[in-house]
Enzyme design. Sequence first.
Site, PDB file in Angstrom:
ATOM      1  NE  ARG A   1      -4.147  -1.261   0.204  1.00 35.37           N
ATOM      2  CZ  ARG A   1      -4.453  -2.452  -0.685  1.00 35.37           C
ATOM      3  NH1 ARG A   1      -3.401  -2.580  -1.585  1.00 35.37           N
ATOM      4  NH2 ARG A   1      -5.651  -3.251  -0.720  1.00 35.37           N
TER       5      ARG A   1
ATOM      6  CG  HIS B   1      -2.897  -0.632  -6.872  1.00 35.37           C
ATOM      7  ND1 HIS B   1      -3.625  -0.090  -5.690  1.00 35.37           N
ATOM      8  CD2 HIS B   1      -3.149  -1.832  -6.705  1.00 35.37           C
ATOM      9  CE1 HIS B   1      -3.848  -0.694  -4.648  1.00 35.37           C
ATOM     10  NE2 HIS B   1      -3.602  -1.998  -5.129  1.00 35.37           N
TER      11      HIS B   1
HETATM   12  P1  NDP Z   1      -1.924 -11.441   5.182  1.00 39.30           P
HETATM   13  O1  NDP Z   1      -2.807 -10.967   6.278  1.00 39.30           O
HETATM   14  O2  NDP Z   1      -2.020 -12.995   4.577  1.00 39.30           O
HETATM   15  O3  NDP Z   1      -0.425 -11.380   5.758  1.00 39.30           O
HETATM   16  C1  NDP Z   1      -0.027 -10.203   6.369  1.00 39.30           C
HETATM   17  C2  NDP Z   1       1.395 -10.300   6.818  1.00 39.30           C
HETATM   18  O4  NDP Z   1       1.961  -9.371   7.343  1.00 39.30           O
HETATM   19  C3  NDP Z   1       1.543 -11.455   7.932  1.00 39.30           C
HETATM   20  O5  NDP Z   1       2.605 -12.302   7.813  1.00 39.30           O
HETATM   21  C4  NDP Z   1       1.725 -10.797   9.291  1.00 39.30           C
HETATM   22  O6  NDP Z   1       2.368 -11.224  10.395  1.00 39.30           O
HETATM   23  C5  NDP Z   1       2.378  -9.525   8.591  1.00 39.30           C
HETATM   24  N1  NDP Z   1       2.366  -8.307   9.515  1.00 39.30           N
HETATM   25  C6  NDP Z   1       1.239  -7.601   9.683  1.00 39.30           C
HETATM   26  N2  NDP Z   1       1.265  -6.513  10.664  1.00 39.30           N
HETATM   27  C7  NDP Z   1       2.727  -6.694  10.920  1.00 39.30           C
HETATM   28  C8  NDP Z   1       3.323  -5.930  12.015  1.00 39.30           C
HETATM   29  N3  NDP Z   1       3.271  -4.933  12.610  1.00 39.30           N
HETATM   30  N4  NDP Z   1       4.946  -6.294  11.914  1.00 39.30           N
HETATM   31  C9  NDP Z   1       5.401  -7.374  11.141  1.00 39.30           C
HETATM   32  N5  NDP Z   1       4.560  -8.418  10.348  1.00 39.30           N
HETATM   33  C10 NDP Z   1       3.284  -7.896  10.151  1.00 39.30           C
HETATM   34  O7  NDP Z   1      -2.031 -10.277   3.886  1.00 39.30           O
HETATM   35  P2  NDP Z   1      -1.779 -10.899   2.398  1.00 39.30           P
HETATM   36  O8  NDP Z   1      -0.513 -11.328   2.128  1.00 39.30           O
HETATM   37  O9  NDP Z   1      -2.839 -11.480   1.831  1.00 39.30           O
HETATM   38  O10 NDP Z   1      -1.745  -9.445   1.681  1.00 39.30           O
HETATM   39  C11 NDP Z   1      -0.748  -8.230   2.208  1.00 39.30           C
HETATM   40  C12 NDP Z   1      -0.956  -6.979   1.762  1.00 39.30           C
HETATM   41  O11 NDP Z   1      -0.685  -7.076   0.073  1.00 39.30           O
HETATM   42  C13 NDP Z   1      -2.677  -6.584   1.584  1.00 39.30           C
HETATM   43  O12 NDP Z   1      -2.928  -6.188   2.768  1.00 39.30           O
HETATM   44  C14 NDP Z   1      -2.712  -5.544   0.407  1.00 39.30           C
HETATM   45  O13 NDP Z   1      -2.494  -4.524   0.836  1.00 39.30           O
HETATM   46  C15 NDP Z   1      -1.424  -6.060  -0.639  1.00 39.30           C
HETATM   47  N6  NDP Z   1      -2.009  -6.226  -1.892  1.00 39.30           N
HETATM   48  C16 NDP Z   1      -1.691  -5.601  -2.790  1.00 39.30           C
HETATM   49  C17 NDP Z   1      -1.933  -5.843  -3.966  1.00 39.30           C
HETATM   50  C18 NDP Z   1      -1.584  -5.183  -5.177  1.00 39.30           C
HETATM   51  O14 NDP Z   1      -1.778  -5.376  -6.466  1.00 39.30           O
HETATM   52  N7  NDP Z   1      -0.521  -4.019  -5.257  1.00 39.30           N
HETATM   53  C19 NDP Z   1      -2.701  -7.141  -4.257  1.00 39.30           C
HETATM   54  C20 NDP Z   1      -3.186  -7.775  -3.131  1.00 39.30           C
HETATM   55  C21 NDP Z   1      -2.728  -7.306  -1.790  1.00 39.30           C
HETATM   56  P3  NDP Z   1       1.501 -12.656  10.978  1.00 39.30           P
HETATM   57  O15 NDP Z   1       1.754 -13.442  10.134  1.00 39.30           O
HETATM   58  O16 NDP Z   1       2.528 -12.801  12.019  1.00 39.30           O
HETATM   59  O17 NDP Z   1       0.302 -12.172  11.279  1.00 39.30           O
HETATM   60  C1  OXD Z   2      -5.832  -5.987  -3.115  1.00 41.20           C
HETATM   61  C2  OXD Z   2      -5.251  -4.915  -4.077  1.00 41.20           C
HETATM   62  O1  OXD Z   2      -5.830  -5.647  -1.627  1.00 41.20           O
HETATM   63  O2  OXD Z   2      -5.490  -5.294  -5.095  1.00 41.20           O
HETATM   64  O3  OXD Z   2      -6.330  -6.910  -3.416  1.00 41.20           O
HETATM   65  O4  OXD Z   2      -4.603  -4.062  -3.808  1.00 41.20           O
END
Ligand code: NDP
Ligand code: OXD
Length: 311
Positions: free
Chosen positions: A226, A274
């Site tokens: 993000r 994006h």
């Molecule tokens: P998940 O919720 O599956 O994974 C999030 C990860 O981040 C987990 O491993 C979590 O740790 C870690 N995390 C969260 N908070 C912290 C913190 N404070 N410190 C350290 N680690 C932290 O999310 P996804 O993998 O499904 O997606 C991640 C992000 O990717 C989405 O939220 C979205 O914003 C972005 N995205 C972007 C896209 C694009 O096209 N650019 C498309 C899809 C997603 P833990 O495992 O310990 O909980």
């Molecule tokens: C998502 C994105 O969060 O596309 O899936 O950014």
Amino acid sequence: MKRTLLLASAGERAESLTRAFAEMAPDIDVRTHAPGMDVSQIPYCLVWRAAPGLWPAMKSLKLVFTLGAGAERLLADPGLPRDVPLVRMVEPELTRGMVEYVLWQSLFHHRKVWELEAAQSCATWRPHAYPAPWDRTIGIMGLGELGSAAAAKLVEFGFKVRGWSRSPKALPKVESFHGVDQLPAFLAATEILVCLLPLTPETRGILNAALFAQLPRGASVINAARGGHLVEADLSAAMASGQIAAATLDVFATEPLPPDHPFWSTERLYITPHNASITDPRSAAWRISNQVAKFEAGEALENVVDRQRGY
Ligand code: NDP
Ligand code: OXD
């Protein structure tokens, strides 16, 4: 029995999603939200960003599905009912797309393609050395659905992979770090940093000057999570000083990125609009229909957002 689902703020994706539901989940009756529509009897909602007044009007709401993986926009909406589960998008095509993006950009930064571009622009046959993948360390912030799948692919390509998350992880051949205390150790050897964190109060602005200073000089940064994770001025300064050699950004504080934004003309800063990965309509329809069936059978839902954690 047909279940009714409101498709809200899906924009140009509304048509393909409606077709996908008809094909993959004919048990779901999809209604595209329009101003003035009576939504009071509709129990399910698939939404990217809710229009003002939507939530109070959905008087029979039972479940909300997010169109994307990140739920921060919906969570920031004070009108979102607290007692209705919020299910975020997790589907194999979205994961596959992100793995492809991370691999593509990691290889781009690993091979420092900008050096080749510079040589080509002056028709110079310049020797171009690069280390073997096992001598290149890629660090992934966020080892969730997307980060862990990307890590596995980079391991397959032979890279030295490390990851940072909130809780400890044990992933094959991935050196894992967790929590704020282990962030400096994670950063210290990371030559290519990939951000795949959710946007929460803890992670907002995490890609900042203090963090860049802890990376080895000349590191690369890839942000596919993000725009709110990045302090843009700090990246510009770190690139100007050479601390960060190059970056790829898919997400921005303001989207679309305004035409006069300095990033457009920053050397070695690569921009994608994006679209690192996009929810696949057919796969999403199938997943949502399964979740609805589970919900109605009283079974546990998957990928419910934890509102305390913010993801
Ligand atoms: P998940 O919720 O599956 O994974 C999030 C990860 O981040 C987990 O491993 C979590 O740790 C870690 N995390 C969260 N908070 C912290 C913190 N404070 N410190 C350290 N680690 C932290 O999310 P996804 O993998 O499904 O997606 C991640 C992000 O990717 C989405 O939220 C979205 O914003 C972005 N995205 C972007 C896209 C694009 O096209 N650019 C498309 C899809 C997603 P833990 O495992 O310990 O909980
Ligand atoms: C998502 C994105 O969060 O596309 O899936 O950014």
